[in-house]
Design an enzyme around this catalytic site. Structure first.
Site, PDB file in Angstrom:
ATOM      1  N   HIS A   1       0.708  -1.291  -0.070  1.00  0.00           N
ATOM      2  CA  HIS A   1      -0.051   0.089  -0.174  1.00  0.00           C
ATOM      3  C   HIS A   1       0.845   1.275   0.178  1.00  0.00           C
ATOM      4  CE1 HIS A   1      -3.680   2.179   1.421  1.00  0.00           C
ATOM      5  NE2 HIS A   1      -2.808   3.171   1.687  1.00  0.00           N
ATOM      6  N   GLU A   2       1.744   1.369   0.998  1.00  0.00           N
ATOM      7  CA  GLU A   2       2.651   2.676   1.049  1.00  0.00           C
ATOM      8  C   GLU A   2       3.460   2.626  -0.225  1.00  0.00           C
ATOM      9  OE1 GLU A   2       1.805   4.704   3.176  1.00  0.00           O
ATOM     10  OE2 GLU A   2       0.582   3.270   4.467  1.00  0.00           O
TER      11      GLU A   2
END
Lengths: 496, 496
Positions: free
Chosen positions: A261-262
């Protein structure tokens, strides 16, 4: 380039230098700072932010805006002037004394919120939240709006999106999600999440996620990965985009899906055009578009069957004891279990947007004086019950769970759901141009990342969010793509 | 406190905020930054330094100096005004355009020096070094001096110390060191350094050094330890003082003695009086006094027999394979081997000051036009041969080994040797008040650290270096203490 344009770019560089120093201090405060250093550091952050704010609202800035607005022939400078003008106008509308008081209130409120959450005592936080809401209502009046006061706040995070848009797409989305949730609850074909259990050493989780980040094209010579309690991505500039993660040795999902996600956020910032360097355009265009990039990689790629068709063997080799004997299909179903839960950031793909809608409705009502702060705990629980069928036993697991309001961020939450819808809409368009399933199942991420860079990343703030959506997908925001995606995926898993 | 005093302190706080942001960017550049982030970061550092310089030389600063100089009754403000006045005067004497060109030359020269060193080609660096020397000669003229132009440069690093002082103490020190070196070379009782060899895992070295840092009283809640190629200590403020180290798994000495050295610097900064926080007085008073603190802990404590009487068992437990069978005395002698070597930072306790004298003599001659830059490589090698009896086979191991000149730091080197003499003089005084050997051999460091804090650390820049020496030891700088210390220690080891 004219001399005045060069001077304008020099002023923007100063702003960028303050911005980079501020971002570095934030990164350090969240990852490395020793306990006793925090107090003094907060003053440094406040000082640097004030300096940046001074440049944004300076007479010099106003001079450049006025001189360049209708005369520059440089496309980047034109957009930078527009961005600066908007910041100038919005910031100048707030009386400086009021702004300073508000900044102090924010930082105090975050500390009080933390205490209130720990003690599960909403009344501690209530007077601060009341003041924060009052400030935001006043700011909304200063900034102005057409139909709904809340639009002025939404604009900070998702320019161009209004309550009108949200009120069109959210009910439809909610209806579809509720229908699916009913079918899922009634399904006889439920995944077994217990297969996820078992000790998975941190180092092995880390090695696997670094493999995936490299495959995605995250450039470690322009970034780094550290550990924090609350994972985040932060861009000091496009050549220094850092991500953090958290390892739970009893549940790999936090680290694996969280890092991807990051990584999605980071790819956006790393792939902005070098032409925008040193200007305020050199960052993601909105919270929603940013979230579309992180959710694209997290949900549409790394929670997909195709991804694990390619990665499961490697993954098993990192944790043979846990997964050697577990069939791929059982694994895939387990990581995609749908189950209404109390905490937003732990929610599954399908129920996540419902958490957002609850917050949006409460915020919208608060800002428009339809409910009062004191009503929030009760309303929160009612809505949780109505939308998700569960009621938080404590405020800590209810209205006190998120930091956003304590930081004065009203209008932010919708961008999470918008980002999700954007991601689905991008996914649909991309899939017309390439066979995503095939590429992912062969571990070929380059065409996917390149597509995102060509269509989205490179532009930074040169395009507004809705402009990107329409340029890329040739239509307006359409929640059907998310609904269809979820229906296809979860229909297959839950057999409906 | 009067209003104007409060305003003055507020200005100093801004300066401190810039300073902290700058120090954090330096720390990050040396420890964490990804490769591609360096270029943009250099601009940020330049920008922040310029901002700080602007405050130091501002009319506002001048106003406070003039208003407060003879009127303030607050001791800290009085000293802060003096410090600011000195900075103001010195900085204003250099024309701003010249200063900016010099800053650019510095950063370019460091890059060129790096290349010249790698290629072992002094001629690449020569034209830059010539310019740097010219600037420093001009700056010395701007700043002014009494007898020797070089004094104006020395003042930057060791205010109060002049060539007159150095020319008194260095020859005496050199004579004693040479005599001892002759005896050591002729000794029949030489340590066997080969006992140091063997693989010593990084994690174990780290665990041991962290133990020692904690015992010394280094406060990890106001600091942290990281890895770098070039170890250093850096104070962001007194509550955030960071150190770095380097691990060589085949030679523990780098990490163990290096970390204790940096820990000595860090203790100084951590124990400055809180009353000085936010002022330019809240740091070590000079490079020499700073070095006295690091060398005190490194040499006088951690290379002593007493230290290992107490620590050898623990140390052995961290590396049983290497040291379990090695008697303490052989170990102690081996870590204190004296052997003339080419590289300053690898030199032993006894030959180290000779490396410094060579640099001092060359710098002094350069600044006074007695030699030219082109003569340096030859002169360097001649002096190495004369002082240490060895001749560098390459310039990389000779005149090109240190970065200092590339950064324009002329007048810095003497503070290393001064610090060593200060440390010996402090050690002698402290020993009259407590039995250092006994305390160290019992692992009791608190009385030692407290003594250093009471007599030195707490004052920050409230006292000038020579003022501290005289207040603490009741006499002027006296090289005999260093000579006596070395004579006692190495006489015992080498049996002379």
């Amino acid at each position: 380039m004219r001399k005045i344009e060069q001077e304008f770019l020099n002023l923007l560089k100063q702003q960028a230098a303050y911005q980079e120093a501020t971002m570095l201090t934030y990164w350090d405060m969240r990852t490395k700072i020793p306990n006793n250093g925090v107090e003094q550091r907060s003053e440094v952050v406040g000082f640097l932010s004030e300096k940046q704010h001074q440049i944004e609202t300076s007479d010099q800035m106003k001079y450049f805006i006025d001189e360049l607005k209708d005369t520059t022939e440089d496309g980047v400078i034109q957009k930078a002037v527009e961005e600066c003008e908007e910041n100038y106008e919005r910031n100048r509308k707030i009386p400086i004394a009021e702004y300073k008081d508000y900044v102090m209130l924010q930082s105090k409120s975050e500390a009080i919120w933390q205490e209130a959450r720990e003690k599960d005592d909403f009344t501690l936080f209530q007077p601060y939240l009341e003041k924060l809401v009052d400030y935001n209502k006043r700011f909304a009046e200063y900034w102005g709006y057409k139909d709904n006061k809340y639009d002025a706040l939404l604009h900070n995070f998702e320019p161009g999106v209004t309550t009108k848009t949200l009120d069109q797409v959210f009910p439809e989305l909610r209806k579809s999600l509720s229908e699916m949730l009913t079918k899922i609850n009634a399904s006889n074909s439920k995944p077994d999440p217990s297969v996820m259990n078992g000790h998975f050493p941190k180092n092995d989780q880390e090695a696997f996620t670094i493999d995936v980040l490299n495959e995605m094209g995250y450039d470690f010579s322009s970034g780094r990965l550290d550990e924090t309690i609350h994972p985040f991505a932060i861009a000091l500039n496009m050549n220094d985009v850092r991500i953090t993660t958290r390892y739970d040795e009893n549940d790999f999902r936090m680290a694996v899906f969280g890092t991807i996600h990051e990584g999605g956020h980071a790819l956006y910032e790393q792939n902005i055009s070098q032409k925008l360097a040193g200007t305020p355009l050199a960052t993601g265009t909105s919270m929603g578009i940013h979230e579309s990039q992180s959710l694209f990689w997290e949900n549409f790629i790394s929670r997909s069957k195709a991804f694990w068709e390619n990665h499961y063997k490697t993954f098993q080799s990192y944790a043979p004891k846990n997964f050697q004997k577990l069939p791929l299909d059982d694994f895939y179903r387990a990581i995609n279990e749908v189950k209404p839960s109390l905490i937003r950031i732990e929610a599954d793909e399908l129920t996540y947007p419902l958490h957002i809608m609850i917050r949006y409705e409460l915020e919208n009502a608060l800002i428009n004086d339809e409910v009062s702060v004191g009503d929030l705990p009760g309303l929160w629980n009612e809505k949780m019950n109505e939308y998700l069928g569960i009621t938080p036993p404590t405020n800590r697991e209810g209205v006190l769970q998120d930091i956003h309001w304590a930081g004065g961020d009203f209008g932010y939450f919708p961008s999470y759901a918008l980002g999700y819808m954007y991601a689905a809409q991008f996914h649909n368009t991309m899939n017309k141009e390439m066979d995503i399933h095939k590429l992912v199942s062969e571990g070929k991420f380059d065409p996917i990342r390149n597509w995102l860079t060509d269509h989205i990343h490179q532009y930074g703030k040169m395009k507004k969010p809705l402009e990107i959506i329409e340029d890329v997908t040739q239509e307006k925001l359409n929640p059907d793509y998310l609904v269809n995606y979820l229906h296809d995926k979860y229909g297959a898993i839950y057999n409906f």
